[in-house]
Design a protein around this motif. Sequence first.
Motif, PDB file in Angstrom:
ATOM      1  N   TYR A  38      26.636 -17.158-115.921  1.00 29.87           N
ATOM      2  CA  TYR A  38      25.616 -16.304-116.521  1.00 29.87           C
ATOM      3  C   TYR A  38      26.290 -15.302-117.451  1.00 29.87           C
ATOM      4  N   PRO A  39      25.705 -15.068-118.626  1.00 31.21           N
ATOM      5  CA  PRO A  39      26.283 -14.042-119.505  1.00 31.21           C
ATOM      6  C   PRO A  39      26.037 -12.656-118.917  1.00 31.21           C
TER       7      PRO A  39
ATOM      8  N   LYS B  98      15.863 -15.334-111.598  1.00 32.34           N
ATOM      9  CA  LYS B  98      16.814 -16.351-111.159  1.00 32.34           C
ATOM     10  C   LYS B  98      16.958 -16.301-109.643  1.00 32.34           C
ATOM     11  N   SER B  99      17.425 -17.388-109.071  1.00 34.12           N
ATOM     12  CA  SER B  99      17.752 -17.397-107.646  1.00 34.12           C
ATOM     13  C   SER B  99      18.970 -16.510-107.427  1.00 34.12           C
ATOM     14  N   VAL B 100      18.924 -15.709-106.396  1.00 32.35           N
ATOM     15  CA  VAL B 100      20.018 -14.776-106.132  1.00 32.35           C
ATOM     16  C   VAL B 100      21.211 -15.531-105.563  1.00 32.35           C
ATOM     17  N   ASP B 101      22.355 -15.332-106.206  1.00 33.96           N
ATOM     18  CA  ASP B 101      23.618 -15.831-105.693  1.00 33.96           C
ATOM     19  C   ASP B 101      24.711 -14.861-106.140  1.00 33.96           C
TER      20      ASP B 101
ATOM     21  N   ALA C 263      24.845  -8.933-112.883  1.00 35.38           N
ATOM     22  CA  ALA C 263      24.016  -7.726-112.903  1.00 35.38           C
ATOM     23  C   ALA C 263      24.878  -6.469-112.813  1.00 35.38           C
ATOM     24  N   ILE C 264      25.854  -6.472-111.914  1.00 34.72           N
ATOM     25  CA  ILE C 264      26.738  -5.306-111.767  1.00 34.72           C
ATOM     26  C   ILE C 264      27.527  -5.079-113.052  1.00 34.72           C
TER      27      ILE C 264
END
Length: 77
Positions: A3-4, A18-21, A28-29
């Motif tokens: 993911y960018p 999106k599905s959390v992984d 995100a961080i």
Amino acid sequence: MNYPIPANPEEVMALQQKSVDEEIVAAAIAGVIQISRSEGKSLEQLTAEVLADDSLLDLQQRRWLKEIVAQAWESIA
């Protein structure tokens, strides 16, 4: 990472679709750190926001997240 790194708050929020992984959380961080830096925020200001009371995380989880954010802040150039 598949993911960018998000470049703005809207892209961070779009990650909710999106599905959390682990990769989504890391993206995100990283995005939040880069956005905070672009806004001139310090690590202390960002971690204060992480520690702010909310309905999603309890205090122990917020403290854990604060440590992760601090580590990421130091490793992201």
